[in-house]
Enzyme design. Structure first.
Site, short mmCIF file in Angstrom:
data_model
loop_
_atom_site.label_atom_id
_atom_site.label_comp_id
_atom_site.label_asym_id
_atom_site.label_seq_id
_atom_site.Cartn_x
_atom_site.Cartn_y
_atom_site.Cartn_z
N ASP A 155 1.81 -13.83 -4.53
CA ASP A 155 0.70 -12.90 -4.31
C ASP A 155 -0.64 -13.64 -4.39
OD1 ASP A 155 -0.83 -10.69 -4.01
OD2 ASP A 155 -0.07 -9.62 -5.77
N ASP A 156 -1.44 -13.52 -3.35
CA ASP A 156 -2.77 -14.14 -3.31
C ASP A 156 -2.70 -15.64 -3.55
OD1 ASP A 156 -3.45 -11.47 -3.14
OD2 ASP A 156 -4.98 -11.51 -4.70
N CYS A 185 -2.94 -7.23 0.44
CA CYS A 185 -1.56 -7.02 -0.01
C CYS A 185 -0.72 -6.02 0.76
CB CYS A 185 -1.56 -6.58 -1.48
SG CYS A 185 -2.12 -7.83 -2.63
N ARG A 240 2.61 -6.69 3.20
CA ARG A 240 3.98 -6.38 2.76
C ARG A 240 4.69 -5.46 3.73
NH1 ARG A 240 3.90 -7.77 -3.02
NH2 ARG A 240 2.06 -9.10 -2.96
N LYS A 244 6.53 -6.87 -7.66
CA LYS A 244 5.42 -6.02 -7.21
C LYS A 244 5.76 -5.36 -5.87
CE LYS A 244 0.78 -6.47 -5.30
NZ LYS A 244 -0.48 -7.24 -5.28
N HIS A 253 4.01 -2.34 -4.15
CA HIS A 253 2.74 -2.12 -3.47
C HIS A 253 2.85 -1.58 -2.05
CE1 HIS A 253 -1.76 -3.40 -3.70
NE2 HIS A 253 -1.55 -2.10 -3.76
N SER A 268 -0.31 -3.49 -7.81
CA SER A 268 -0.92 -4.68 -8.43
C SER A 268 -1.14 -4.46 -9.92
CB SER A 268 -2.28 -4.99 -7.78
OG SER A 268 -2.11 -5.32 -6.44
N HIS A 316 -1.67 -13.19 -8.47
CA HIS A 316 -2.76 -12.20 -8.34
C HIS A 316 -3.56 -12.16 -9.64
CE1 HIS A 316 -4.71 -8.30 -7.71
NE2 HIS A 316 -4.29 -8.32 -6.45
N ASP A 339 1.64 -13.38 0.40
CA ASP A 339 1.20 -12.19 1.16
C ASP A 339 -0.17 -12.34 1.81
OD1 ASP A 339 -0.28 -12.07 -1.24
OD2 ASP A 339 -0.25 -9.89 -1.28
N ASN A 340 -1.04 -13.13 1.21
CA ASN A 340 -2.38 -13.34 1.78
C ASN A 340 -3.03 -14.51 1.06
OD1 ASN A 340 -2.77 -10.46 -0.01
ND2 ASN A 340 -4.07 -12.17 -0.59
N LYS A 342 -8.86 -14.71 0.97
CA LYS A 342 -8.44 -13.30 1.01
C LYS A 342 -9.51 -12.40 1.61
CE LYS A 342 -6.65 -9.66 -2.05
NZ LYS A 342 -6.12 -9.34 -3.39
MG MG Z 1 -2.03 -10.11 -2.30
#
Ligand code: MG
Length: 499
Positions: free
Chosen positions: A28-29, A68, A72, A122, A124, A149, A228, A280-281, A301
């Protein structure tokens, strides 16, 4: 070039054994420059490095959104987020909408082909009334995790190292503390973050062991909370890296990757399992040294520069995927059609944006993906695509900074870089200039003018066929929907707490 079935035979895989297991690891991130195997000098990622050394490492792999939830949605459906309606921005604990149940997820593709399915981590993609949108309603047999998150709640039980150091942020104080869910049941609220990764690791191991014992093919989806904001880590990695809280959190994720790999190896299924890792990003640069790094890519991001959407990615399958590095274009959108092909599962009868990259994985062939479309965090039919990548060229029709990408010295990244239209579009050669620093001048360059013309055509064709679903986020929020372990209690949200 031999066909896929021929190459499977060459590889000694019978038809029955050719239904492989899948482990999908989703950070994540996490940015392009965050892993040791992508050049970060102080990240401690020995397990991911091992996958990269023994597998196929991508240099030109994209997620479909710089935030996010939409990213996803695309990963799990093989479709741009505009088709499922998971836009703009992200879902919240009290969001009314979620990933529509009539969308077909990877889990729903694989289940009818005989797969055991589980998600851990996660989610989301929505909670909704009575947990309508939770993974167990989206094709997963089992789920353990936090449904959104972990900053979407007061940051209780979050400890950084050393323990007396605050975790740099208040998170969302106006809502319930973060719950841990098993399937549709809240089993802990607030969740104990320091024990969480161990619980995930045990769950994943147990799932793999059980499926392997039954000789049932399986699909394990592990979307991590790491890395994240806010960063946290359990005792196994807190304070153990040179990189501080972000490095500790990343090392904890890497540790779980190691546990999952150990489970695959111990049960003897590693050679029949495709492990795929990506994120994811891009990195949340506004967290400064506690956010991630896009490496040499521009911004992070929230933006449609490459730092927001180009991600580290690794495909690992010992004996089937040859170790190496590929510069072919590929995306999270491609995972669903590829897994469906490998599992001999039926594709959903919907418009898919993903392409099957089996030949790229198994034969080091070419990718069928020729373009990548870039939608901003708030896609609209009015503006359409912000950018298009075709081959090595990327054209920006609009650019805009983002809050998430604040604090870097590049003035194009923060929120103060307002929406700007570009006509002609800003054109970059990403092979020569991956940092998107030097726009190409097309004056006196008929070759580049032809490239731009082709990109405009591809964009127009794509947009003419894109049907925007109604936005799930525009359904709004309802405070009564938040997960509460003690549903009848008062006053909410503070009473939603269970020992
Ligand atoms: Mg993310």
């Amino acid at each position: 070039m031999p066909s896929f079935s021929v190459s499977l035979l060459l590889l000694g895989l019978s038809s029955a054994a050719s239904q492989p297991n899948f482990v999908l690891l989703f950070a994540d991130d996490l940015g392009y420059g965050d892993l040791g195997c992508y050049g970060h000098p102080t990240s401690l990622t020995p397990n991911l490095n091992r996958l990269a050394a023994g597998g196929l490492r991508f240099t030109d792999f994209y997620c479909s959104s710089p935030v996010c939830s939409p990213s996803r949605a695309s990963l799990l459906t093989g479709r741009y987020q505009t088709r499922s309606g998971v836009y703009p921005g992200v879902l919240y604990p009290d969001s009314i909408g979620g990933l529509p149940l009539n969308e077909t997820t990877i889990a729903e593709v694989l289940k009818p082909a005989g797969y055991a399915t589980a998600a851990v981590g996660k989610w989301h993609l929505g909670y909704g009334a009575n947990g309508t949108y939770l993974p167990t309603n989206q094709g997963f047999d089992q789920y353990l995790g936090i449904p959104y998150s972990h900053d979407m709640g007061p940051c209780k039980n979050l400890t950084c190292f050393p323990p007396d150091v605050k975790c740099f942020g208040q998170c969302d104080v106006g809502t319930v503390t973060v719950p841990l869910m098993r399937n549709k049941k809240i089993v802990q609220q607030p969740v104990n973050f320091l024990e969480l990764e161990k619980a995930y690791s045990d769950f994943a191991t147990n799932f793999i062991v059980t499926a392997a014992q039954k000789q049932q093919p399986f699909f394990l989806y592990y979307p991590a909370h790491h890395t994240h904001y806010p960063q946290y880590a359990g005792t196994r990695t807190a304070g153990k890296t040179l990189r501080g809280p972000f490095g500790d959190a990343l090392a904890e994720f890497d540790h779980t990757v190691g546990d999952i790999m150990a489970a695959l190896e111990k049960t003897g299924v590693a050679n029949n399992t495709l492990v795929f890792f990506t994120s994811d990003n891009g990195p949340e640069l506004m967290r400064m040294s506690r956010g991630g790094s896009a490496g040499l890519l521009k911004c992070g991001k929230g933006t449609t520069y490459d730092g927001g959407m180009r991600e580290p990615a690794i495909a690992y399958w010992p004996g089937t995927i040859q170790p190496g590095v590929t510069h072919e274009l590929a995306s999270t959108l491609d995972i669903l059609p590829t897994m469906a092909r490998l599992a001999e599962a039926k594709l959903p009868s919907v418009v898919l944006d993903g392409v099957d990259i089996t030949e790229l994985l198994i034969q080091q062939g070419k990718s069928k993906r020729e373009t990548m479309m870039f939608y901003p965090t708030n896609p609209s039919e009015l503006y359409g695509l912000f950018a298009v990548r075709m081959g090595k060229y990327k054209a920006h029709f609009y650019t805009q900074g983002a809050t998430h990408s604040g604090t870097t010295p590049d003035a194009d990244c923060p929120v103060f870089a307002v929406l700007k239209a570009h006509d002609p579009p800003l054109l970059f050669d990403l092979e020569m200039d991956p940092s998107e620093y030097y726009p190409l001048s097309v004056t006196g360059r008929p070759d580049l003018q032809a490239v731009l013309e082709k990109i405009r055509q591809v964009k127009a064709q794509f947009e003419a066929t894109m049907v925007f679903a109604n936005s799930e986020m525009s359904k709004g929020t309802d405070k009564n929907l938040v997960p509460c372990c003690n549903p009848q209690c008062s006053p909410k949200p503070t009473c939603c707490s269970c020992a």
